[in-house]
Design an enzyme around this catalytic site. Sequence first.
Site, PDB file in Angstrom:
ATOM      1  N   CYS A 175       6.050  -5.483   0.292  1.00 51.59           N
ATOM      2  CA  CYS A 175       6.226  -4.170  -0.336  1.00 51.59           C
ATOM      3  C   CYS A 175       6.190  -3.041   0.709  1.00 51.59           C
ATOM      4  O   CYS A 175       7.135  -2.900   1.476  1.00 51.59           O
ATOM      5  CB  CYS A 175       5.205  -3.993  -1.445  1.00 51.59           C
ATOM      6  SG  CYS A 175       5.743  -2.779  -2.654  1.00 51.59           S
ATOM      7  N   ARG A 180      13.011   3.032  -0.459  1.00 56.74           N
ATOM      8  CA  ARG A 180      11.657   3.184  -1.037  1.00 56.74           C
ATOM      9  C   ARG A 180      11.738   3.544  -2.506  1.00 56.74           C
ATOM     10  O   ARG A 180      12.656   4.218  -2.940  1.00 56.74           O
ATOM     11  CB  ARG A 180      10.907   4.328  -0.346  1.00 56.74           C
ATOM     12  CG  ARG A 180      10.322   3.975   0.970  1.00 56.74           C
ATOM     13  CD  ARG A 180       9.437   5.122   1.455  1.00 56.74           C
ATOM     14  NE  ARG A 180       8.190   5.194   0.702  1.00 56.74           N
ATOM     15  CZ  ARG A 180       7.407   6.266   0.675  1.00 56.74           C
ATOM     16  NH1 ARG A 180       7.743   7.360   1.311  1.00 56.74           N
ATOM     17  NH2 ARG A 180       6.286   6.237  -0.014  1.00 56.74           N
ATOM     18  N   GLY A 183       0.873  -1.174   0.000  1.00 54.17           N
ATOM     19  CA  GLY A 183       0.000   0.000   0.000  1.00 54.17           C
ATOM     20  C   GLY A 183       0.899   1.210   0.000  1.00 54.17           C
ATOM     21  O   GLY A 183       1.859   1.280  -0.760  1.00 54.17           O
ATOM     22  N   GLU A 184       0.622   2.123   0.893  1.00 56.95           N
ATOM     23  CA  GLU A 184       1.431   3.335   0.996  1.00 56.95           C
ATOM     24  C   GLU A 184       2.048   3.327   2.396  1.00 56.95           C
ATOM     25  O   GLU A 184       1.330   3.489   3.390  1.00 56.95           O
ATOM     26  CB  GLU A 184       0.510   4.541   0.756  1.00 56.95           C
ATOM     27  CG  GLU A 184       1.183   5.769   0.267  1.00 56.95           C
ATOM     28  CD  GLU A 184       2.239   5.559  -0.809  1.00 56.95           C
ATOM     29  OE1 GLU A 184       1.913   5.071  -1.901  1.00 56.95           O
ATOM     30  OE2 GLU A 184       3.407   5.887  -0.553  1.00 56.95           O
ATOM     31  N   SER A 185       3.344   3.101   2.448  1.00 53.78           N
ATOM     32  CA  SER A 185       3.985   2.900   3.754  1.00 53.78           C
ATOM     33  C   SER A 185       3.879   4.137   4.651  1.00 53.78           C
ATOM     34  O   SER A 185       3.826   4.025   5.870  1.00 53.78           O
ATOM     35  CB  SER A 185       5.446   2.488   3.588  1.00 53.78           C
ATOM     36  OG  SER A 185       6.153   3.467   2.865  1.00 53.78           O
ATOM     37  N   HIS A 234       4.624  -8.717  -4.630  1.00 60.00           N
ATOM     38  CA  HIS A 234       3.245  -8.963  -4.182  1.00 60.00           C
ATOM     39  C   HIS A 234       2.756 -10.371  -4.540  1.00 60.00           C
ATOM     40  O   HIS A 234       2.006 -10.519  -5.516  1.00 60.00           O
ATOM     41  CB  HIS A 234       2.304  -7.959  -4.849  1.00 60.00           C
ATOM     42  CG  HIS A 234       2.457  -6.561  -4.366  1.00 60.00           C
ATOM     43  ND1 HIS A 234       1.770  -6.068  -3.280  1.00 60.00           N
ATOM     44  CD2 HIS A 234       3.218  -5.547  -4.822  1.00 60.00           C
ATOM     45  CE1 HIS A 234       2.095  -4.798  -3.094  1.00 60.00           C
ATOM     46  NE2 HIS A 234       2.970  -4.459  -4.018  1.00 60.00           N
ATOM     47  N   GLU A 240       0.403 -11.924  -3.262  1.00 65.18           N
ATOM     48  CA  GLU A 240      -1.062 -11.973  -3.124  1.00 65.18           C
ATOM     49  C   GLU A 240      -1.774 -11.541  -4.406  1.00 65.18           C
ATOM     50  O   GLU A 240      -2.978 -11.706  -4.530  1.00 65.18           O
ATOM     51  CB  GLU A 240      -1.502 -11.102  -1.934  1.00 65.18           C
ATOM     52  CG  GLU A 240      -1.447  -9.594  -2.133  1.00 65.18           C
ATOM     53  CD  GLU A 240      -0.039  -9.015  -2.077  1.00 65.18           C
ATOM     54  OE1 GLU A 240       0.940  -9.786  -1.952  1.00 65.18           O
ATOM     55  OE2 GLU A 240       0.094  -7.781  -2.168  1.00 65.18           O
ATOM     56  N   ILE A 287       5.394  -3.412  -7.722  1.00 66.45           N
ATOM     57  CA  ILE A 287       4.614  -2.190  -7.951  1.00 66.45           C
ATOM     58  C   ILE A 287       5.218  -1.053  -7.130  1.00 66.45           C
ATOM     59  O   ILE A 287       5.150  -1.070  -5.906  1.00 66.45           O
ATOM     60  CB  ILE A 287       3.134  -2.406  -7.544  1.00 66.45           C
ATOM     61  CG1 ILE A 287       2.544  -3.588  -8.317  1.00 66.45           C
ATOM     62  CG2 ILE A 287       2.322  -1.123  -7.788  1.00 66.45           C
ATOM     63  CD1 ILE A 287       1.170  -4.009  -7.843  1.00 66.45           C
ATOM     64  N   ARG A 288       5.811  -0.131  -7.825  1.00 68.93           N
ATOM     65  CA  ARG A 288       6.517   0.969  -7.140  1.00 68.93           C
ATOM     66  C   ARG A 288       7.267   0.413  -5.918  1.00 68.93           C
ATOM     67  O   ARG A 288       7.128   0.862  -4.784  1.00 68.93           O
ATOM     68  CB  ARG A 288       5.537   2.071  -6.744  1.00 68.93           C
ATOM     69  CG  ARG A 288       6.163   3.444  -6.781  1.00 68.93           C
ATOM     70  CD  ARG A 288       5.137   4.522  -7.106  1.00 68.93           C
ATOM     71  NE  ARG A 288       4.029   4.500  -6.169  1.00 68.93           N
ATOM     72  CZ  ARG A 288       4.041   5.074  -4.964  1.00 68.93           C
ATOM     73  NH1 ARG A 288       5.104   5.723  -4.552  1.00 68.93           N
ATOM     74  NH2 ARG A 288       2.983   4.999  -4.198  1.00 68.93           N
TER      75      ARG A 288
HETATM   76  N1  GLN Z   1       5.876   2.788  -2.963  1.00 70.69           N
HETATM   77  C1  GLN Z   1       5.102   2.368  -1.838  1.00 70.69           C
HETATM   78  C2  GLN Z   1       5.672   2.949  -0.548  1.00 70.69           C
HETATM   79  O1  GLN Z   1       6.690   3.520  -0.548  1.00 70.69           O
HETATM   80  C3  GLN Z   1       5.040   0.867  -1.740  1.00 70.69           C
HETATM   81  C4  GLN Z   1       4.288   0.320  -2.926  1.00 70.69           C
HETATM   82  C5  GLN Z   1       3.597  -0.975  -2.663  1.00 70.69           C
HETATM   83  O2  GLN Z   1       3.361  -1.391  -1.513  1.00 70.69           O
HETATM   84  N2  GLN Z   1       3.222  -1.630  -3.734  1.00 70.69           N
HETATM   85  O3  GLN Z   1       5.075   2.824   0.465  1.00 70.69           O
END
Ligand code: GLN
Length: 190
Positions: A78, A108, A46-48, A174, A176, A137-138
Amino acid sequence: MNVGVLALQGDVREHIEMLRQIGVRPVEVRLPRHLDVVDRLIIPGGESTVIGRLLTIYNFVAPLRARAGRDLAIWGTCAGAILLARTLMGTKQGGQPSLEMMDITVRRNAYGSQLDSFELPLDMPVLGETPLPGVFIRAPQIESVGPTVQVLARLPDGAVVAAQQGRMLATTFHPELTGDDRVHRYFLEL
Ligand code: GLN
């Protein structure tokens, strides 16, 4: 065994679905007291920054630090891996709340923006010979690991993408989001 999925933000649903397919009925962990009934916890992607802030606001940090790796096996995917890391790179000093529990250094957004997301088959010897679909993903990158951390998978260029320290697991990809449940099964056996 009771498996929790931290359900503050991110791809909670996908982890829950995969666990259900394996035959596990996971607990959605939204408050610290929900931790009382779990002995395994997945921190989703998600978004850390968001998850980290919510962990602080809801007072998750102390109970997690007290139990993780001991009577609570923990796996971060992630953003979850970022939150487990003892040291972060590519973030402002003190700018990002984190659990600082696992002896890994994580950068990150190591591969660039959302557009630089990619998929690649991964060799993960603890899961057998068949390559694992790696969905990034990112994604962050595990830049270095401490002496008691085992590297479980690397990219062809040597970058570490999965690591384990006792009952703590970090993957920068990921599982999942794929049909391959082997990392989930591996975590359930930690
Ligand atoms: N780029 C996100 C972060 O820095 C992590 C991306 C993800 O969990 N797929 O939190």
